[in-house]
Enzyme design. Sequence first.
Site: not given
Ligand code: AMP
Length: 144
Positions: A102, A100
Amino acid sequence: MSSDCPFCGIVAGEIPGRIVGENDHAVAFLDANPMAPGHTLVVPRNHRERLADATSEETQAVFSLVHGLAPAVEAAVDADGATVGVNDGSVAGQEVPHTHAHVIPRFAGDGGGSIHVAAGSRPELSDAKLDEIASEIGGASNDE
Ligand code: AMP
Ligand code: ZN
């Protein structure tokens, strides 16, 4: 689809998500635990763990959404700029194993840093070493 993946659940409509954009191969939604108002995630529809696991078409779809949404996200929350990035691999801070991008709105005086702080201190690299690394990368790219 991976059954225990939250992002696959959002793409499939099985887990609630605040969808802010989509195209054939990618979906964008608000981060549930945002670093700033408007913090948005853009994912390929298919479950791909790392950025390089996604196809070229999927990657283009993800970054096309990023390109279109970044100004919309900034405008929605009256931000001054944005940090755009991918935590690619657990060592880089990736927690959800569905790649993903950001889009994190940034505000003057928000106390955050630049993307450079993600990698710690700068290494000392000679010109010869830089040449060697450039050659290694050029020979190994998996771009289609
Ligand atoms: P990363 O550390 O790059 O894997 O970031 C994962 C991101 O996903 C974090 O900023 C979380 O807050 C976000 N996240 C986790 N679960 C969900 C969810 N169900 N819906 C939206 N965002 C999420
Ligand atoms: Zn997934």
